[in-house]
Write a protein that holds these residues in place. Structure first.
Motif, mmCIF file in Angstrom:
data_model
loop_
_atom_site.group_PDB
_atom_site.id
_atom_site.type_symbol
_atom_site.label_atom_id
_atom_site.label_comp_id
_atom_site.label_asym_id
_atom_site.label_seq_id
_atom_site.Cartn_x
_atom_site.Cartn_y
_atom_site.Cartn_z
ATOM 1 N N VAL A 121 44.364 24.662 -0.421
ATOM 2 C CA VAL A 121 44.591 25.384 -1.680
ATOM 3 C C VAL A 121 44.545 24.393 -2.848
ATOM 4 O O VAL A 121 44.010 24.691 -3.910
ATOM 5 C CB VAL A 121 45.902 26.200 -1.662
ATOM 6 N N GLY A 122 45.056 23.170 -2.617
ATOM 7 C CA GLY A 122 44.964 22.125 -3.634
ATOM 8 C C GLY A 122 43.510 21.831 -3.953
ATOM 9 O O GLY A 122 43.125 21.687 -5.118
ATOM 10 N N GLU A 123 42.693 21.776 -2.919
ATOM 11 C CA GLU A 123 41.267 21.515 -3.124
ATOM 12 C C GLU A 123 40.609 22.690 -3.853
ATOM 13 O O GLU A 123 39.746 22.499 -4.708
ATOM 14 C CB GLU A 123 40.601 21.283 -1.772
ATOM 15 N N LEU A 124 41.041 23.894 -3.525
ATOM 16 C CA LEU A 124 40.492 25.077 -4.200
ATOM 17 C C LEU A 124 40.818 25.042 -5.695
ATOM 18 O O LEU A 124 39.971 25.331 -6.529
ATOM 19 C CB LEU A 124 41.035 26.360 -3.553
ATOM 20 N N VAL A 125 42.048 24.645 -6.035
ATOM 21 C CA VAL A 125 42.434 24.563 -7.456
ATOM 22 C C VAL A 125 41.539 23.539 -8.164
ATOM 23 O O VAL A 125 40.934 23.829 -9.204
ATOM 24 C CB VAL A 125 43.921 24.156 -7.623
ATOM 25 N N SER A 126 41.396 22.350 -7.577
ATOM 26 C CA SER A 126 40.601 21.291 -8.217
ATOM 27 C C SER A 126 39.147 21.704 -8.368
ATOM 28 O O SER A 126 38.549 21.531 -9.424
ATOM 29 C CB SER A 126 40.597 20.008 -7.387
ATOM 30 N N TYR A 127 38.605 22.257 -7.291
ATOM 31 C CA TYR A 127 37.174 22.575 -7.353
ATOM 32 C C TYR A 127 36.909 23.756 -8.275
ATOM 33 O O TYR A 127 35.882 23.792 -8.964
ATOM 34 C CB TYR A 127 36.603 22.820 -5.949
ATOM 35 N N THR A 128 37.840 24.704 -8.321
ATOM 36 C CA THR A 128 37.683 25.848 -9.236
ATOM 37 C C THR A 128 37.669 25.339 -10.672
ATOM 38 O O THR A 128 36.815 25.741 -11.472
ATOM 39 C CB THR A 128 38.848 26.855 -9.034
ATOM 40 N N GLU A 167 36.831 22.373 -11.686
ATOM 41 C CA GLU A 167 35.574 21.620 -11.884
ATOM 42 C C GLU A 167 34.417 22.596 -12.142
ATOM 43 O O GLU A 167 33.616 22.409 -13.062
ATOM 44 C CB GLU A 167 35.315 20.793 -10.616
ATOM 45 N N HIS A 168 34.350 23.637 -11.348
ATOM 46 C CA HIS A 168 33.276 24.618 -11.523
ATOM 47 C C HIS A 168 33.374 25.310 -12.882
ATOM 48 O O HIS A 168 32.369 25.431 -13.598
ATOM 49 C CB HIS A 168 33.306 25.665 -10.403
ATOM 50 N N PHE A 169 34.566 25.757 -13.245
ATOM 51 C CA PHE A 169 34.710 26.471 -14.519
ATOM 52 C C PHE A 169 34.361 25.563 -15.703
ATOM 53 O O PHE A 169 33.728 25.995 -16.662
ATOM 54 C CB PHE A 169 36.138 27.028 -14.668
ATOM 55 N N THR A 170 34.763 24.299 -15.618
ATOM 56 C CA THR A 170 34.436 23.356 -16.693
ATOM 57 C C THR A 170 32.925 23.207 -16.827
ATOM 58 O O THR A 170 32.367 23.241 -17.933
ATOM 59 C CB THR A 170 35.084 21.972 -16.403
ATOM 60 N N HIS A 171 32.245 23.075 -15.696
ATOM 61 C CA HIS A 171 30.779 22.946 -15.699
ATOM 62 C C HIS A 171 30.126 24.193 -16.292
ATOM 63 O O HIS A 171 29.264 24.097 -17.168
ATOM 64 C CB HIS A 171 30.301 22.720 -14.261
ATOM 65 N N GLU A 172 30.578 25.342 -15.840
ATOM 66 C CA GLU A 172 29.986 26.607 -16.294
ATOM 67 C C GLU A 172 30.218 26.804 -17.803
ATOM 68 O O GLU A 172 29.318 27.206 -18.533
ATOM 69 C CB GLU A 172 30.616 27.747 -15.493
ATOM 70 N N GLU A 173 31.425 26.481 -18.252
ATOM 71 C CA GLU A 173 31.751 26.658 -19.678
ATOM 72 C C GLU A 173 30.927 25.686 -20.535
ATOM 73 O O GLU A 173 30.503 26.033 -21.632
ATOM 74 C CB GLU A 173 33.259 26.462 -19.902
ATOM 75 N N ARG A 174 30.673 24.494 -19.995
ATOM 76 C CA ARG A 174 29.846 23.521 -20.728
ATOM 77 C C ARG A 174 28.429 24.083 -20.905
ATOM 78 O O ARG A 174 27.834 23.992 -21.975
ATOM 79 C CB ARG A 174 29.801 22.203 -19.947
#
Ligand code: FEO
Length: 135
Positions: free
Chosen positions: A48-55, A57-64
């Motif tokens: 779940v910790g990995e899911l939080v981090s990767y989520t 990371e993904h949202f930051t990339h998508e928003e960029r």
């Protein structure tokens, strides 16, 4: 190999985003695989910790990328991202504290949110991406 929960209809046709979405499905697959295991709490806290981090990371990339093409729906989309990150972070905290054991029901919520978000919300920026040559 594609994650077990992945369906090709989830692809939005933007390489980096599809790869990140597949990784999120892999992590949710991983959570499903750990449900009911003897050392559930420790295993769950890690995944779940990995899911939080990767989520994040993904949202930051998508928003960029949305910012790059001047997407008009960015602010609204970011709010939805924030709501999901807050939810998953709360789950992680409760799992870490031993107050929550992840079940099929909770994991199914994560999967359903992701599927619906990809199919209904992420697809809305595609026209903007296409106009700006983002693939
Ligand atoms: Fe791919 Fe808006 O999350």
């Amino acid at each position: 190999m594609a994650p077990r929960l992945w369906n090709n209809s989830y692809s939005i046709g933007v390489g980096s985003i599809d790869q990140q979405h597949m990784r999120l499905f892999e992590l949710i697959d991983d959570i499903y695989a750990k449900i009911g295991k003897v050392d559930n709490a420790k295993l769950m806290a890690a995944v779940v910790g990995e899911l939080v981090s990767y989520t994040e990371e993904h949202f930051t990339h998508e928003e960029r990328m949305m910012r790059r093409c001047g997407y008009a729906g960015l602010a609204e989309h970011r709010l939805l991202h924030k709501g999901f990150v807050d939810k998953v972070a709360d789950l992680r905290q409760r799992v870490d504290e031993g107050k929550l054991v992840l079940t099929f029901e909770v994991t199914s919520f994560l999967k359903s949110w992701l599927v619906e978000h990809i199919q209904k919300v992420d697809r809305q920026y595609l026209e903007c991406f296409q106009r700006h040559g983002i693939k």
